[in-house]
Each structure stands twice: as C-alpha cells, then as structure tokens.
Scaffold this motif. Structure first.
Motif, short mmCIF file in Angstrom:
data_model
loop_
_atom_site.label_atom_id
_atom_site.label_comp_id
_atom_site.label_asym_id
_atom_site.label_seq_id
_atom_site.Cartn_x
_atom_site.Cartn_y
_atom_site.Cartn_z
N PHE A 1 0.83 -1.20 0.00
CA PHE A 1 0.00 0.00 0.00
C PHE A 1 0.87 1.26 0.00
O PHE A 1 0.60 2.22 -0.73
CB PHE A 1 -0.92 -0.02 1.22
N ALA A 2 1.94 1.26 0.81
CA ALA A 2 2.84 2.41 0.87
C ALA A 2 3.58 2.58 -0.46
O ALA A 2 3.77 3.71 -0.92
CB ALA A 2 3.83 2.23 2.01
N ALA A 3 3.99 1.48 -1.09
CA ALA A 3 4.67 1.57 -2.39
C ALA A 3 3.72 2.10 -3.46
O ALA A 3 4.13 2.90 -4.31
CB ALA A 3 5.21 0.19 -2.79
N ALA A 4 2.46 1.70 -3.40
CA ALA A 4 1.47 2.22 -4.36
C ALA A 4 1.26 3.72 -4.13
O ALA A 4 1.14 4.49 -5.10
CB ALA A 4 0.15 1.47 -4.21
N ALA A 5 1.25 4.15 -2.88
CA ALA A 5 1.12 5.57 -2.58
C ALA A 5 2.32 6.34 -3.12
O ALA A 5 2.17 7.45 -3.67
CB ALA A 5 0.97 5.79 -1.08
N TYR A 6 3.51 5.79 -2.98
CA TYR A 6 4.71 6.44 -3.52
C TYR A 6 4.60 6.57 -5.04
O TYR A 6 4.94 7.62 -5.59
CB TYR A 6 5.95 5.64 -3.15
N ASN A 7 4.12 5.54 -5.69
CA ASN A 7 3.95 5.61 -7.14
C ASN A 7 2.95 6.70 -7.53
O ASN A 7 3.16 7.42 -8.51
CB ASN A 7 3.48 4.26 -7.69
N LEU A 8 1.87 6.85 -6.77
CA LEU A 8 0.89 7.89 -7.06
C LEU A 8 1.47 9.28 -6.83
O LEU A 8 1.15 10.22 -7.56
CB LEU A 8 -0.36 7.69 -6.21
N VAL A 9 2.32 9.42 -5.82
CA VAL A 9 2.96 10.71 -5.57
C VAL A 9 3.91 11.06 -6.70
O VAL A 9 4.01 12.20 -7.12
CB VAL A 9 3.69 10.68 -4.20
N ARG A 10 4.63 10.07 -7.23
CA ARG A 10 5.60 10.31 -8.29
C ARG A 10 4.97 10.44 -9.68
O ARG A 10 5.60 10.96 -10.59
CB ARG A 10 6.60 9.15 -8.35
N LEU A 11 3.77 9.98 -9.84
CA LEU A 11 3.15 9.92 -11.16
C LEU A 11 3.09 11.27 -11.88
O LEU A 11 3.44 11.34 -13.05
CB LEU A 11 1.75 9.31 -11.04
N PRO A 12 2.68 12.38 -11.25
CA PRO A 12 2.66 13.64 -12.00
C PRO A 12 4.03 14.06 -12.53
O PRO A 12 4.14 14.54 -13.66
CB PRO A 12 2.15 14.65 -10.96
N LYS A 13 5.07 13.86 -11.74
CA LYS A 13 6.41 14.21 -12.20
C LYS A 13 6.84 13.32 -13.38
O LYS A 13 7.43 13.80 -14.34
CB LYS A 13 7.41 14.09 -11.07
N LEU A 14 6.53 12.07 -13.28
CA LEU A 14 6.88 11.16 -14.38
C LEU A 14 6.13 11.50 -15.65
O LEU A 14 6.67 11.38 -16.76
CB LEU A 14 6.60 9.71 -13.98
N MET A 15 4.89 11.93 -15.53
CA MET A 15 4.10 12.28 -16.72
C MET A 15 4.62 13.54 -17.38
O MET A 15 4.59 13.64 -18.59
CB MET A 15 2.63 12.41 -16.34
N THR A 16 5.11 14.51 -16.61
CA THR A 16 5.65 15.72 -17.22
C THR A 16 6.99 15.47 -17.88
O THR A 16 7.32 16.12 -18.86
CB THR A 16 5.82 16.84 -16.18
N GLU A 17 7.77 14.49 -17.38
CA GLU A 17 9.05 14.16 -17.99
C GLU A 17 8.88 13.51 -19.35
O GLU A 17 9.64 13.75 -20.28
CB GLU A 17 9.85 13.23 -17.08
N THR A 18 7.84 12.68 -19.51
CA THR A 18 7.65 11.96 -20.76
C THR A 18 6.80 12.71 -21.77
O THR A 18 6.92 12.50 -22.95
CB THR A 18 7.02 10.57 -20.50
N GLY A 19 5.91 13.53 -21.28
CA GLY A 19 4.95 14.10 -22.21
C GLY A 19 5.08 15.55 -22.37
O GLY A 19 4.91 16.25 -23.23
#
Length: 86
Positions: A68-86
């Motif tokens: 659950f904590a790892a999934a939360a970390y992924n959700l926190v990082r998701l906006p940054k990852l999306m701006t890097e790729t797109g």
C-alpha cells in the motif's frame, strides 16, 4: 562466479572495496543511478509512509502495508513522471 557487487565506492580518501576495475565500466554508473532511485523510494516509504516501525504483526499484514505504501509512492511520483515523458 567472478562477479563484483556494485556497491557505492568510497571516494572520501579512505580505502574502498571497489576499485577502478569496476568503476570504469558504463554499467557501474548506470547501476548506481538506478540504486539511488530505489533507495529514494525505500527512504520515502520509511519516513513519510511510516513504515520504519510497522504497526502490524504477521507477514501478510506487513506485506499488505508495504504494498500500500509503495502504491502511494507511485501515485505521488506519477505527476512528475508524466511531465518528464509528455
């Protein structure tokens, strides 16, 4: 097996277990970059998500809390990852 572990090299002036035979390869640099990324995730999970001392007992519950904590970390990082790729 003639395998050298890719641990961090000590560059502070003391003797290091990793010498130039290992660090001269490009794979070592890539390995250290990926290691930092993984260590950041575990550090976040331990400090922010409160997994440094778990509140649960038993492998199943502790495993669920970590997932659950790892999934939360992924959700926190998701906006940054999306701006890097797109």
């Amino acid at each position: 097996m003639k395998v050298t572990p890719h641990v961090a090299q000590n560059t502070s002036g003391r003797r290091s277990a990793i010498d130039g035979r290992t660090t001269r390869h490009g794979g070592y640099v890539a390995s250290q970059r990926i290691r930092k990324r993984i260590e950041e995730a575990f550090g976040w999970i331990k400090t922010v998500a409160g997994q440094d001392k778990t509140k649960f007992r038993g492998r199943d519950r502790v495993g669920w809390a970590f997932t659950f904590a790892a999934a939360a970390y992924n959700l926190v990082r998701l906006p940054k990852l999306m701006t890097e790729t797109g």
